[in-house]
Design an enzyme around this catalytic site. Structure first.
Site, PDB file in Angstrom:
ATOM      1  N   SER A 280       0.832  -1.196   0.000  1.00  0.00           N
ATOM      2  CA  SER A 280       0.000   0.000   0.000  1.00  0.00           C
ATOM      3  C   SER A 280       0.872   1.255   0.000  1.00  0.00           C
ATOM      4  CB  SER A 280      -0.965  -0.045   1.192  1.00  0.00           C
ATOM      5  OG  SER A 280      -2.024   0.856   1.038  1.00  0.00           O
TER       6      SER A 280
ATOM      7  N   ASP B 177      -5.974  -3.279  -2.327  1.00  0.00           N
ATOM      8  CA  ASP B 177      -4.936  -2.890  -1.371  1.00  0.00           C
ATOM      9  C   ASP B 177      -4.274  -4.086  -0.695  1.00  0.00           C
ATOM     10  OD1 ASP B 177      -3.494  -1.746   0.777  1.00  0.00           O
ATOM     11  OD2 ASP B 177      -4.925  -0.114   0.944  1.00  0.00           O
TER      12      ASP B 177
END
Length: 291
Positions: free
Chosen positions: A44, A201
């Site tokens: 991320s 993510d």
């Protein structure tokens, strides 16, 4: 004798990117450049910072950009390139609530991990956000378009089956798609198409990704969101088998700088300054593990 050094960079939103960069720059100023890692694993926010580090971008310049004041109404995973330009609303959901809902599902101990990820994946797909607009906006965040000539690994999670995937230069996936997918916070950014799958993510796997550092002899993990799962990250570090390890997490002053919303770009200046301070303070501790 060769000693393998691995740097793991965890997720943490916009403030996490700023704090990451501050810590790394503070350490570099103190003579402890973690950018010389043999392997960098980014999740991320950490995928953005990992790209910046492995591409050899100027950390001082990146920090200077993070220190610029911006309006709270303008948000991006990175700010401005490197660590990047402001994003509009075309690819975003309604706000922080969607992410918090996803986190509640992932953190529910009564739901098996893969099942929780599948539920969150369905939520991410149902949001119906514009993938192409998101990719165009993410492009400005990255200092390079091609994979750096370094061992950079980026984590993503499949929306359909909840399984995580580690992407690198050999994966054949364009760097932009890899980073954008790793940063695609469910409900806030759209999942990203890679082949016939869509990915979200990497932070959905929770932790920081330190368990992916098998073979490391010296391991430093920088985790902006350690407060949400420190025990999990400690277990990941143990699973890596690395004999020399260190976890760097935000101290109370840094957490205060982040504020209540890690996606708020107006907190970037305070977050990067907190990182610079911590990097300087931790220099000797990091040096003992790294050098």
């Amino acid at each position: 004798m060769f000693v393998k050094k691995t740097l793991v960079l965890g997720g943490g939103g916009i403030t996490g990117i700023a704090w990451h960069l501050g810590v790394l720059c503070g350490l570099q100023r103190a003579g402890v450049p973690l950018g010389d890692a043999d392997t960098v694993i980014g999740t991320s926010a950490g995928s953005v910072v990992g790209t910046i580090v492995t591409a050899g971008a100027d950390l001082e310049a990146a920090v200077a950009l993070q220190e610029r004041e911006v309006s709270p109404s303008r948000s991006s995973p990175g700010g401005s390139s490197p660590g990047g330009s402001s994003r509009g609303s075309s690819s975003r959901g309604g706000g922080n609530g969607e992410w918090l809902t996803a986190m509640a599902v992932l953190a529910d101990p009564s739901v098996p991990a893969l099942e929780a990820r599948v539920r969150v994946g369905a939520m991410a797909l149902a949001a119906g956000l514009d993938e192409q607009a998101y990719l165009a906006q993410m492009e400005a965040v990255l200092p390079v378009r091609e994979w750096p000539d370094r061992d950079l690994r980026i984590t993503v999670v499949d929306t359909a089956d909840g399984r995580d995937l580690v992407l690198d230069a050999a994966s054949g996936v364009p760097l932009l798609q890899a980073v954008a997918a790793s940063c695609a916070v469910p409900g806030l950014m759209p999942p990203v198409s890679i082949g016939d799958r869509r990915y979200m993510d990497g932070g959905v796997r929770l932790g920081a990704g330190a368990d992916l550092a098998a073979g490391a002899e010296r391991l430093v993990v920088i985790a902006p969101l350690a407060v949400l799962g420190r025990d999990r990250i400690v277990a990941e570090i143990a699973a890596s088998g690395a004999p020399s390890t260190l976890l760097i997490e935000p101290d109370p002053e840094a957490l205060a700088a982040f504020g209540q919303n890690v996606m708020d770009p107006s907190s970037r200046p305070a977050a990067v300054r907190a990182g610079l301070r911590q990097g300087t303070v931790l220099a000797d501790t990091v040096r003992a593990v790294w050098i």
